[in-house]
Design an enzyme around this catalytic site. Structure first.
Site, PDB file in Angstrom:
ATOM      1  N   SER A  12       0.833  -1.205   0.000  1.00  0.00           N
ATOM      2  CA  SER A  12       0.000   0.000   0.000  1.00  0.00           C
ATOM      3  C   SER A  12       0.863   1.249   0.000  1.00  0.00           C
ATOM      4  CB  SER A  12      -0.926   0.014   1.216  1.00  0.00           C
ATOM      5  OG  SER A  12      -1.805  -1.085   1.185  1.00  0.00           O
ATOM      6  N   GLU A  13       1.925   1.259   0.842  1.00  0.00           N
ATOM      7  CA  GLU A  13       2.859   2.380   0.865  1.00  0.00           C
ATOM      8  C   GLU A  13       4.278   1.903   1.153  1.00  0.00           C
ATOM      9  OE1 GLU A  13      -0.992   4.553   1.773  1.00  0.00           O
ATOM     10  OE2 GLU A  13       0.016   3.059   2.987  1.00  0.00           O
ATOM     11  N   THR A  14       5.220   2.653   0.621  1.00  0.00           N
ATOM     12  CA  THR A  14       6.643   2.493   0.921  1.00  0.00           C
ATOM     13  C   THR A  14       7.164   3.852   1.381  1.00  0.00           C
ATOM     14  OG1 THR A  14       6.938   0.715  -0.702  1.00  0.00           O
ATOM     15  CG2 THR A  14       8.911   1.943  -0.034  1.00  0.00           C
TER      16      THR A  14
END
Length: 294
Positions: A45-47
């Site tokens: 979903s996010e880095t």
């Protein structure tokens, strides 16, 4: 050059639950294209990319990418990175918590972290309050988008609404947890970054909700836990719940339908009938560590 990375599961105390997060340490020298490509490679979903802060008194500056774009703020990256950085810094003997600021595009985010063996719990206060973003699409269109019937939409005073804290969200109240489970991933083009479907959590007391997040525009079909949406949900509560002055604790459970249960703690402070502050809290655990050769 080799760059260290760590993955954590966030908004959970158990590995392989919650929302996975990749944190790239020593991110100096990476340009926007490289960061976007790395986020696409992780395909979470996010880095997060950790950089030295602009202000030396802060702990770090963060840049946050989904598989398709950069975000000015996101909740589970803030919680997970705060816990990771706290685990890796020395603290005064006997101190049971550490506090520092993390710089994100929306501003400096004050965090308080308690750590344990391989994980911890953090909370942060938003530097901005949710914005009301106007009327949502009508109930029939939203129901069709998510495989529900029009009379599945709404409960109590709650009706579809739009709020944001950087990312923009359409909030879709669903009549019951059973109907929430029946929803299928979907979207309405050109409306919001994501859609948070939520229902009252009848198994809990107090202000408690079950939720599901669909965000195809961000490259995320369904998200196990969305801290930025939980923060924007404060605007929903102010719009539809009779919140009096004082501190209100709200429990949000997300990711159950995906087999990745997540627990998000939202705290809303109301003064003189207006929203004064919003805090998000949750746990995280380290899952893996490695090196990127890029």
């Amino acid at each position: 050059m080799p760059r260290r990375f760590v993955t954590l599961d966030v908004f959970t105390t158990q590995a392989l639950a919650g929302n996975p997060l990749a944190v790239v340490l020593e991110a100096d020298g990476l340009d926007d294209g490289a960061m976007q490509a790395i986020a696409r490679e992780f395909n979470l979903s996010e880095t997060v990319f950790v950089m030295p802060p602009d202000e030396p008194r802060h702990r770090a500056r963060l840049r946050i990418f989904t598989p398709t774009r950069e975000l000015p703020f996101a909740g589970h990256p803030t919680i997970g990175t705060a816990i990771l950085l706290a685990l890796r810094e020395a603290r005064p003997e006997g101190a049971d918590a550490v506090a520092f600021g993390l710089e994100e595009a929306v501003g400096t985010i004050p965090c308080v972290v308690e750590t344990g063996d391989g994980g911890g719990r953090a909370r942060f206060r938003l530097p901005i309050l949710p914005d009301y973003l106007g009327e949502a699409a009508d109930a029939a269109a939203l129901a069709a988008a998510f495989g529900l019937a029009p009379d599945d939409i709404g409960f109590g005073r709650h009706r579809p609404s739009r709020h944001g804290v950087g990312p923009s969200f359409t909030f879709v109240p669903v009549a019951s947890p059973d109907r929430l489970d029946a929803a299928r991933p979907g979207t309405l083009a050109g409306t919001s970054d994501g859609f948070l479907l939520y229902a009252p959590d009848t198994a809990e007391t107090g202000l408690a909700f079950q939720a599901r997040m669909f965000a195809p525009a961000l490259g995320v079909a369904e998200d196990p836990a969305t801290g930025s949406a939980a923060a924007a949900f404060a605007g929903v509560l102010m719009q539809f719940e009779p919140l009096g002055d004082g501190t209100h604790d709200v429990a949000i459970t997300q990711g159950v339908a995906m087999g990745r249960p997540s627990a998000i703690a939202l705290q809303v402070v109301v003064e003189a009938g207006g929203l004064r502050s919003v805090e998000i809290g949750g746990a995280a655990v380290i899952v893996s560590e490695g090196v990127l050769h890029v």
